[in-house]
Design a protein around this motif. Structure first.
Motif, short mmCIF file in Angstrom:
data_model
loop_
_atom_site.label_atom_id
_atom_site.label_comp_id
_atom_site.label_asym_id
_atom_site.label_seq_id
_atom_site.Cartn_x
_atom_site.Cartn_y
_atom_site.Cartn_z
N TYR A 145 -67.28 -39.88 6.47
CA TYR A 145 -66.45 -40.35 5.36
C TYR A 145 -67.32 -40.51 4.13
N PRO A 167 -59.43 -44.54 4.81
CA PRO A 167 -59.60 -43.57 3.72
C PRO A 167 -58.27 -43.28 3.05
N GLY A 185 -72.09 -42.11 -5.07
CA GLY A 185 -71.53 -42.55 -3.80
C GLY A 185 -72.36 -42.04 -2.65
N ASP A 197 -67.64 -42.52 0.41
CA ASP A 197 -67.25 -43.59 -0.51
C ASP A 197 -67.69 -43.18 -1.91
N ARG A 218 -62.27 -44.04 -0.80
CA ARG A 218 -62.90 -43.40 0.36
C ARG A 218 -62.01 -42.25 0.84
#
Length: 338
Positions: free
Chosen positions: A308, A86, A317, A310, A51
């Motif tokens: 964010y 992250p 993602g 992933d 992340r």
């Protein structure tokens, strides 16, 4: 079950003509980004899932305890409270409002509270008072790249304009004042310019075509709305340089809003600011169903937030907007499939 990751584009397009699979693909995409894009996201390259987070456009003023200070601190706290944390944070420009060293110093102090490493690129509000001198002193080169867990990350300075101030005899404050305007009639279009284009060619030359690539710029790498510099003049050259890669993701600041586009192999995502939201310009978006809703413009946090991403092992993602008010359409609340 069909293994889509082992199908080439022709095979995928053939099978998606069958009834039923279209529904499956649309559901997997979360929003209607189309079948081909989902197929292209399922390549053979492997990476270690991780992340990373994005903050942008704080527009801090040289005013003690300004409200934007507290909002950026909230964003930093939000990132520090993520679970999992992250691996790193990228800041996409416009730490300051008027390019003052004191604004940048304040931003650096707040961002120094992050628990994870930080990479930064500049915005136009950081740059044109002293042509980036203070920014460079604090954050180093505005052009960089690094590899992380199988992905190649690139940051570039996309807010460079041709010299409009020397012939006019403008002072640094006057030059900065023009650049602070949303629609500057004297400044011309932004771009990364020749030196960075040459750097980009050399930087990616060593990479294999199946290397996942992620690019960060302050302005979009497509002609969204040039009157507000929601564009990068030499984005076509950037896309051409990166066209040999199977998949490229691009993230940008500046627009202060949820927006998405895709050209060729490059998907492009706009990000939420921590200062104010811009209205959507009067153009038809390629993906209108992603537009955020301004439920309560009187709420100071309406239209703001962090984000964010992933990344999974196939370089698929999702980007998750962490909005601080009820503004995300249903198709975006669970993340934007990339």
């Amino acid at each position: 079950m069909t293994d889509f990751s082992k199908m080439n584009r022709r095979e995928f397009l053939g099978i998606t003509g069958k009834a039923g699979l279209a529904t499956l693909v649309a559901s997997a995409a979360g929003v209607s980004f189309g079948m081909v894009q989902v197929a292209e996201a399922a390549g053979n390259s492997r990476l270690t899932p991780f992340r990373f987070a994005i903050l942008t456009d704080a527009h801090l003023y040289d005013i003690p305890d300004h409200k934007f200070d507290g909002i950026l601190k909230k964003a930093v706290d939000d990132v520090n409270n993520m679970n999992p944390l992250p691996d790193f944070v990228v800041y996409l420009g416009d730490i300051g409002q008027s390019g003052k060293r004191t604004e940048l110093e304040k931003g650096k102090r707040i961002l120094s509270k992050l628990k994870v490493p930080l990479k930064v690129i500049p915005g136009e509000h950081d740059w044109y008072l002293d042509m980036g001198q203070a920014w460079r002193d604090m954050f180093g080169s505005p052009t960089w790249s690094f590899d992380h867990k199988g992905v190649h990350f690139i940051g570039m300075n996309s807010i460079l304009v041709r010299d409009f101030w020397t012939m006019k005899g403008l002072t640094p404050d006057e030059r900065m004042g023009f650049m602070e305007e949303l629609e500057c009639h004297h400044c011309g279009l932004w771009g990364v310019r020749e030196e960075q284009l040459e750097w980009l060619k050399k930087d990616v030359k060593k990479l294999k075509p199946d290397t996942p690539v992620v690019v960060f710029t302050h302005s979009p790498l497509w002609d969204y709305y040039p009157r507000w510099n929601f564009q990068t003049e030499d984005a076509p050259q950037i896309r051409e340089i990166l066209s040999g890669f199977e998949r490229v993701m691009a993230f940008h600041g500046h627009v202060h809003q949820v927006v998405y586009n895709r050209i060729g192999n490059l998907s492009s995502v706009g990000t939420l600011s921590t200062s104010w939201p811009w209205p959507y310009p009067g153009v038809e978006l390629p993906f209108p169903d992603i537009k955020m809703n301004r439920v309560d413009p009187g709420d100071i946090l309406d239209g703001l937030g962090t984000q964010y991403i992933d990344l999974e092992k196939e370089f698929s993602g999702a980007l998750h907007y962490d909005a601080w008010a009820d503004l995300l359409p249903e198709g975006v609340k669970k993340g934007v499939k990339l």
